[in-house]
Design an enzyme around this catalytic site. Structure first.
Site, PDB file in Angstrom:
ATOM      1  N   ASP A  22      24.360 -22.278 -30.371  1.00 10.73           N
ATOM      2  CA  ASP A  22      24.330 -20.826 -30.499  1.00 10.73           C
ATOM      3  C   ASP A  22      24.710 -20.450 -31.928  1.00 10.73           C
ATOM      4  O   ASP A  22      25.864 -20.155 -32.234  1.00 10.73           O
ATOM      5  CB  ASP A  22      25.324 -20.219 -29.498  1.00 10.73           C
ATOM      6  CG  ASP A  22      25.039 -18.756 -29.249  1.00 10.73           C
ATOM      7  OD1 ASP A  22      24.036 -18.248 -29.779  1.00 10.73           O
ATOM      8  OD2 ASP A  22      25.820 -18.120 -28.528  1.00 10.73           O
ATOM      9  N   LYS A  51      21.457 -26.569 -26.868  1.00  9.55           N
ATOM     10  CA  LYS A  51      20.926 -25.480 -27.702  1.00  9.55           C
ATOM     11  C   LYS A  51      22.124 -24.826 -28.378  1.00  9.55           C
ATOM     12  O   LYS A  51      22.955 -24.192 -27.717  1.00  9.55           O
ATOM     13  CB  LYS A  51      20.169 -24.483 -26.829  1.00  9.55           C
ATOM     14  CG  LYS A  51      19.521 -23.393 -27.640  1.00  9.55           C
ATOM     15  CD  LYS A  51      18.534 -22.609 -26.808  1.00  9.55           C
ATOM     16  CE  LYS A  51      17.808 -21.596 -27.678  1.00  9.55           C
ATOM     17  NZ  LYS A  51      18.701 -20.677 -28.357  1.00  9.55           N
ATOM     18  N   GLU A  74      18.585 -31.796 -25.311  1.00  3.42           N
ATOM     19  CA  GLU A  74      19.681 -31.668 -26.280  1.00  3.42           C
ATOM     20  C   GLU A  74      20.301 -30.281 -26.161  1.00  3.42           C
ATOM     21  O   GLU A  74      19.633 -29.337 -25.722  1.00  3.42           O
ATOM     22  CB  GLU A  74      19.143 -31.868 -27.705  1.00  3.42           C
ATOM     23  CG  GLU A  74      18.164 -30.771 -28.077  1.00  3.42           C
ATOM     24  CD  GLU A  74      17.347 -31.053 -29.329  1.00  3.42           C
ATOM     25  OE1 GLU A  74      17.940 -31.089 -30.396  1.00  3.42           O
ATOM     26  OE2 GLU A  74      16.122 -31.229 -29.194  1.00  3.42           O
ATOM     27  N   CYS A  82       3.611  14.070 -26.755  1.00  4.46           N
ATOM     28  CA  CYS A  82       5.018  13.746 -26.464  1.00  4.46           C
ATOM     29  C   CYS A  82       5.638  13.147 -27.728  1.00  4.46           C
ATOM     30  O   CYS A  82       5.204  12.097 -28.207  1.00  4.46           O
ATOM     31  CB  CYS A  82       5.106  12.742 -25.323  1.00  4.46           C
ATOM     32  SG  CYS A  82       6.801  12.234 -24.985  1.00  4.46           S
ATOM     33  N   LEU A 126      11.614 -20.290 -28.635  1.00  2.74           N
ATOM     34  CA  LEU A 126      11.394 -21.117 -27.448  1.00  2.74           C
ATOM     35  C   LEU A 126      11.241 -20.249 -26.218  1.00  2.74           C
ATOM     36  O   LEU A 126      11.918 -19.229 -26.070  1.00  2.74           O
ATOM     37  CB  LEU A 126      12.594 -22.045 -27.241  1.00  2.74           C
ATOM     38  CG  LEU A 126      12.778 -23.139 -28.285  1.00  2.74           C
ATOM     39  CD1 LEU A 126      14.151 -23.774 -28.143  1.00  2.74           C
ATOM     40  CD2 LEU A 126      11.701 -24.196 -28.129  1.00  2.74           C
ATOM     41  N   LYS A 147      18.498 -21.996 -20.231  1.00  2.00           N
ATOM     42  CA  LYS A 147      19.705 -21.258 -20.600  1.00  2.00           C
ATOM     43  C   LYS A 147      20.799 -21.418 -19.547  1.00  2.00           C
ATOM     44  O   LYS A 147      20.512 -21.566 -18.356  1.00  2.00           O
ATOM     45  CB  LYS A 147      19.378 -19.758 -20.763  1.00  2.00           C
ATOM     46  CG  LYS A 147      18.330 -19.449 -21.808  1.00  2.00           C
ATOM     47  CD  LYS A 147      18.646 -20.011 -23.162  1.00  2.00           C
ATOM     48  CE  LYS A 147      19.148 -19.097 -24.221  1.00  2.00           C
ATOM     49  NZ  LYS A 147      18.669 -17.829 -24.444  1.00  2.00           N
ATOM     50  N   ARG A 175      15.232 -17.860 -40.396  1.00  2.00           N
ATOM     51  CA  ARG A 175      13.998 -17.753 -39.620  1.00  2.00           C
ATOM     52  C   ARG A 175      13.242 -16.459 -39.921  1.00  2.00           C
ATOM     53  O   ARG A 175      12.027 -16.438 -39.988  1.00  2.00           O
ATOM     54  CB  ARG A 175      14.338 -17.811 -38.132  1.00  2.00           C
ATOM     55  CG  ARG A 175      13.154 -18.028 -37.265  1.00  2.00           C
ATOM     56  CD  ARG A 175      13.604 -18.264 -35.847  1.00  2.00           C
ATOM     57  NE  ARG A 175      13.418 -17.074 -35.061  1.00  2.00           N
ATOM     58  CZ  ARG A 175      12.282 -16.750 -34.453  1.00  2.00           C
ATOM     59  NH1 ARG A 175      11.251 -17.539 -34.541  1.00  2.00           N
ATOM     60  NH2 ARG A 175      12.176 -15.663 -33.767  1.00  2.00           N
ATOM     61  N   TYR A 229      20.474   1.059 -30.232  1.00  2.00           N
ATOM     62  CA  TYR A 229      20.728   1.860 -31.427  1.00  2.00           C
ATOM     63  C   TYR A 229      19.652   2.936 -31.562  1.00  2.00           C
ATOM     64  O   TYR A 229      19.926   4.116 -31.764  1.00  2.00           O
ATOM     65  CB  TYR A 229      20.731   0.938 -32.656  1.00  2.00           C
ATOM     66  CG  TYR A 229      20.928   1.662 -33.960  1.00  2.00           C
ATOM     67  CD1 TYR A 229      19.832   2.149 -34.663  1.00  2.00           C
ATOM     68  CD2 TYR A 229      22.191   1.879 -34.481  1.00  2.00           C
ATOM     69  CE1 TYR A 229      19.999   2.832 -35.857  1.00  2.00           C
ATOM     70  CE2 TYR A 229      22.368   2.573 -35.670  1.00  2.00           C
ATOM     71  CZ  TYR A 229      21.273   3.037 -36.357  1.00  2.00           C
ATOM     72  OH  TYR A 229      21.444   3.721 -37.527  1.00  2.00           O
ATOM     73  N   CYS A 285       8.928  14.819 -18.036  1.00  2.00           N
ATOM     74  CA  CYS A 285       9.351  14.007 -19.176  1.00  2.00           C
ATOM     75  C   CYS A 285      10.505  14.701 -19.911  1.00  2.00           C
ATOM     76  O   CYS A 285      10.370  15.855 -20.324  1.00  2.00           O
ATOM     77  CB  CYS A 285       8.172  13.797 -20.134  1.00  2.00           C
ATOM     78  SG  CYS A 285       8.679  13.003 -21.676  1.00  2.00           S
ATOM     79  N   CYS A 329       9.220  15.795 -23.604  1.00  2.00           N
ATOM     80  CA  CYS A 329       8.196  16.793 -23.924  1.00  2.00           C
ATOM     81  C   CYS A 329       7.903  17.738 -22.767  1.00  2.00           C
ATOM     82  O   CYS A 329       7.124  18.677 -22.924  1.00  2.00           O
ATOM     83  CB  CYS A 329       6.900  16.111 -24.371  1.00  2.00           C
ATOM     84  SG  CYS A 329       6.016  15.311 -23.024  1.00  2.00           S
ATOM     85  N   TYR A 343      17.420 -30.394 -35.870  1.00  2.00           N
ATOM     86  CA  TYR A 343      16.750 -30.757 -34.619  1.00  2.00           C
ATOM     87  C   TYR A 343      15.224 -30.694 -34.707  1.00  2.00           C
ATOM     88  O   TYR A 343      14.532 -30.980 -33.740  1.00  2.00           O
ATOM     89  CB  TYR A 343      17.219 -29.886 -33.456  1.00  2.00           C
ATOM     90  CG  TYR A 343      17.134 -28.385 -33.686  1.00  2.00           C
ATOM     91  CD1 TYR A 343      15.914 -27.743 -33.818  1.00  2.00           C
ATOM     92  CD2 TYR A 343      18.284 -27.620 -33.752  1.00  2.00           C
ATOM     93  CE1 TYR A 343      15.836 -26.385 -34.027  1.00  2.00           C
ATOM     94  CE2 TYR A 343      18.218 -26.249 -33.961  1.00  2.00           C
ATOM     95  CZ  TYR A 343      16.996 -25.640 -34.094  1.00  2.00           C
ATOM     96  OH  TYR A 343      16.920 -24.293 -34.313  1.00  2.00           O
TER      97      TYR A 343
HETATM   98  N1  5U1 Z   1      18.358 -28.001 -30.030  1.00  2.00           N
HETATM   99  C1  5U1 Z   1      17.363 -27.216 -30.365  1.00  2.00           C
HETATM  100  N2  5U1 Z   1      17.509 -25.918 -30.571  1.00  2.00           N
HETATM  101  N3  5U1 Z   1      16.294 -25.463 -30.903  1.00  2.00           N
HETATM  102  C2  5U1 Z   1      15.910 -24.203 -31.212  1.00  2.00           C
HETATM  103  N4  5U1 Z   1      16.083 -27.580 -30.552  1.00  2.00           N
HETATM  104  C3  5U1 Z   1      15.403 -26.496 -30.890  1.00  2.00           C
HETATM  105  N5  5U1 Z   1      14.102 -26.324 -31.196  1.00  2.00           N
HETATM  106  C4  5U1 Z   1      13.690 -25.082 -31.508  1.00  2.00           C
HETATM  107  C5  5U1 Z   1      14.601 -24.009 -31.524  1.00  2.00           C
HETATM  108  C6  5U1 Z   1      14.114 -22.632 -31.879  1.00  2.00           C
HETATM  109  O1  5U1 Z   1      12.410 -24.819 -31.803  1.00  2.00           O
HETATM  110  C7  5U1 Z   1      11.426 -25.847 -31.730  1.00  2.00           C
HETATM  111  C8  5U1 Z   1      10.141 -25.163 -31.473  1.00  2.00           C
HETATM  112  C9  5U1 Z   1      11.359 -26.602 -33.002  1.00  2.00           C
END
Ligand code: 5U1
Length: 696
Positions: A120, A118, A116, A443, A85, A314, A139, A38, A419, A422, A226
């Site tokens: 989305d 992750k 476990e 620049c 993470l 991932k 967050r 963007y 560049c 500039c 979690y």
């Molecule tokens: N499953 C899981 N997802 N997740 C995301 N555990 C987990 N822990 C996370 C995050 C950001 O952070 C830990 C540092 C608590």
């Protein structure tokens, strides 16, 4: 070199692109391009308007001051930071993670990890006091999130009341939407002529971040717990038992969470989860591994934004083929020229992608930084069919090019030697993969990027002065240097006319901005050093420098009198653990460049720089002392020793000098022990150190 007609067409394309991006971002909560993309489009638009002022459109995107999505939400400061993470993409990254953990802990016996899925979705922190849900926050930047309490109260998976919980308990997890609910929501939206969401994650984010909680309550959101933040008493002794405790308290926890003994078992579980991925009914984008023993987690601690005890593995990137329409060059804060691929829009893993990074000139030419062939040496040309991939949230990349579909006459891409912003020559230093503009602050692209960095979240973070506003202020000639941000009130404050006449600004918002700027005149030394935007100085190295020099005058004096490559000030810089010659030279060069120095001095005159305050307990025997570790240790690893010393307020240096207070020497200590003896520096062994810090 564009003709008027080409420039006009390009301005029309950018206006349409930016309008669509604004609508997607602000109204649909479904961004279709990344912030960087963007911003790049905005910059290109500004540059074209500057070169072709007579072609500026009546609906020019540069006149739009975007309202932040977060507007309207109050903020909540997280008592314990919400971390992100570190990512692993390959099996070997997971093996290396286990090795790193073991090495840090000096642990060779059995070591358990949880594994476990992750999810989305969107991270959420829920604070309970005396069993009652007090607030819920997104967050945000990890330190401060948006207050979405009322919205969270409408989510069925989130208990309002807990029995048998610690007096204070912050439960953290992911808000998400199931595939079935997502489809039904989009069908309903279509019927009602409402917004259609691109994927379940955007639908979950858009539904939670509603100013009207009744909208959230009509959306089928779910929550998996979690992790936890602040707690008045420990939840358990292990990660797995803490998860079970959360389950007992009434939270949904993911049923695919298991305990693994080492990387091999983690990888097996990764494959199991990946095989189940399409039938889970909700999106996941990887598997998270965490050290199970919470006392080991505590010992491992954190880097600046991620814990050492966890990693997200991932799933492989998603791929698609499309045509490369153009290569644009963006000039960054340190002058780096970054080539960006403009693509025929293509859906990759549920997201429409129209831009991708091309890294650098070697990458386009089919070489890695060492000159070895990549993609079998195939170069990338405008007009080619290219394979795009996305891995997680990162900017899409180009993986491959299909030579069988290459049209005749496509030209090799010539990387600019001038560049584009500039006109200064671009230079590539020996060993640097990146070509850079040599224009420095003359620049405009570098100057704007520096300002954007300066007002960013990890730096001055001035409320109401985001990237877009500062860019507009720069374009209008109001703010060319960081110091000029702080003189805005003096220059415009009396009449406020010019500011309040801007679209989106009233007298109140102008005054709020001046107040927000004044609030940031007091700044911590580490933030200030990071904000200066010195090449090679990131957030953590800025903290290393700040912790070492403690006050601005001491830092400034040292940098002013240092000589690159020699002398006491140079040696002192290099003695800081984590500071290398490249970083040290870059800092000194910045302080000794006339233009940069003038900008820094003008800025400092506007600020009150806070010295570093040691957070260590006052009674720590090593607070304020400079400690050097050398030789081998049996009961702690070097990294752990360093982290512990710093947490107790000591400075850890990499070499012994007259400023060293204490040398901790294990077997094998060589030149450092000799230097300490020569200088009369107190020297103790590992046990002496553990006894000193009360850890025996
Ligand atoms: N499953 C899981 N997802 N997740 C995301 N555990 C987990 N822990 C996370 C995050 C950001 O952070 C830990 C540092 C608590």
């Amino acid at each position: 070199m564009l003709s008027d007609a080409e420039a006009e067409a390009e301005l029309a394309r950018l206006a349409a692109l930016l309008l669509a991006a604004n609508t997607a971002y602000h109204t649909k909560d479904a961004p279709e391009i990344t912030d960087a993309e963007y911003d790049a489009a905005k910059r290109r638009n500004f540059a074209l308007e500057a070169r072709f002022p007579h072609l500026k459109r009546a609906d020019s995107p540069s006149e739009v001051v975007g309202a932040g999505v977060a507007e309207g939400f109050t903020k909540i400061a997280h008592e314990v930071r919400m971390l992100s993470l570190e990512n692993a993409f390959e099996d070997k990254d997971v093996e290396e993670f286990e090795d790193r953990v073991r090495k840090y802990l000096g642990h060779s016996g059995p070591l358990a990890f949880t594994a476990e899925p992750k999810i989305d979705g969107l991270s959420l922190s829920l604070r309970y006091e005396n069993g009652r849900l007090i607030h819920a926050a997104t967050r945000g930047d990890g330190e401060t999130g948006e207050n979405v309490t009322e919205n969270a109260q409408t989510i069925g998976d989130i208990p309002q009341v807990l029995t048998d919980a610690p007096v204070v308990l912050e439960v953290r997890g992911e808000v998400y939407m199931s595939h079935v609910d997502f489809k039904a929501l989009n069908a309903r939206q279509k019927e009602l002529g409402g917004k259609i969401f691109a994927n379940p994650r955007n639908a979950a984010a858009g539904s939670l971040r509603q100013l009207d909680a009744s909208i959230t309550s009509s959306r089928p959101l779910r929550f998996f717990a979690y992790a936890w933040g602040a707690v008045s008493e420990p939840l358990a002794e292990t990660q797995i038992s803490a998860i079970n405790r959360l389950k007992k308290l009434g939270f949904a926890v993911n049923p695919l969470t298991i305990l693994c003994n080492g990387a091999a078992e983690m990888l097996t579980h990764y494959n199991t989860i990946e095989a189940k991925r399409s039938s889970l009914g909700y999106d996941i984008d990887g598997v998270v591994y965490k050290v199970n023993d919470l006392s080991l987690q505590r010992r491992l601690g954190f880097r600046s934004t991620t814990p050492r005890w966890a990693i997200a593995h991932k799933f492989p990137a998603e791929l698609a083929w499309t045509r490369l329409l153009a290569i644009d060059i963006q000039v960054g804060r340190t002058g780096a020229l970054s080539p960006v691929a403009r693509l025929e829009p293509v859906t990759v893993g549920g997201v429409v992608v129209s831009n991708a990074t091309l890294h650098n000139e070697d990458y386009i030419a089919g070489r890695d930084s060492k000159g070895n062939a990549i993609r079998d040496g195939k170069d990338i040309r405008v007009g080619d069919w290219v394979q795009v991939y996305r891995a997680g949230d990162v900017i899409p990349k180009i993986a491959d090019v299909d030579l069988s579909r290459r049209s005749d006459g496509l030209q090799r891409y010539e990387f600019p030697v001038i560049c584009p912003e500039c006109g200064s020559p671009t230079l590539r230093e020996e060993g640097d993969a990146v070509r850079r503009c040599s224009g420095g602050l003359i620049c405009p692209a570098q100057a704007v990027e520096r300002l954007r960095h300066f007002v960013g979240r990890g730096t001055f973070d001035i409320e109401g002065l985001g990237a877009k506003q500062i860019e507009a202020f720069y374009r209008d000639g109001w703010v060319q240097t960081p110091a000029e941000i702080f003189s805005l009130r003096a220059r415009f404050g009396t009449g406020l006319q010019q500011l309040k006449n801007r679209e989106g600004w009233g007298e109140k918002s102008a005054e709020n901005l001046f107040d927000a700027i004044d609030e940031k005149r007091k700044i911590s030394l580490n933030r200030l050093i990071f904000a200066l935007g010195i090449r090679h100085v990131g957030e953590s190295s800025a903290s290393l420098l700040a912790n070492h020099y403690a006050t601005w005058p001491q830092f400034e004096t040292a940098m002013t009198h240092a000589t690159i490559g020699a002398g006491a000030a140079w040696d002192e810089l290099l003695a800081i653990d984590g500071v290398g010659a490249v970083l040290a030279a870059s800092v000194i060069a910045t302080f000794q460049n006339e233009r940069e120095r003038a900008a820094i001095d003008a800025l400092i005159a506007e600020l009150e720089v806070q010295p570093v305050v040691t957070r260590a307990p006052v009674n720590s025997p090593v607070a304020g002392k400079t400690v050097v570790f050398t030789g081998t240790f049996e009961k702690m690893t070097r990294a752990e020793a360093k982290a512990t010393a710093e947490s107790l307020g000591a400075k850890v240096a990499g070499s012994v000098s007259a400023k060293t207070d204490l040398l901790v020497a294990g077997p094998g200590a060589g030149s450092k022990a000799k230097a300490a003896a020569a200088l009369g520096v107190e020297t103790i062994d590992e046990d002496g150190w553990l006894a000193l810090i009360g850890s025996t």
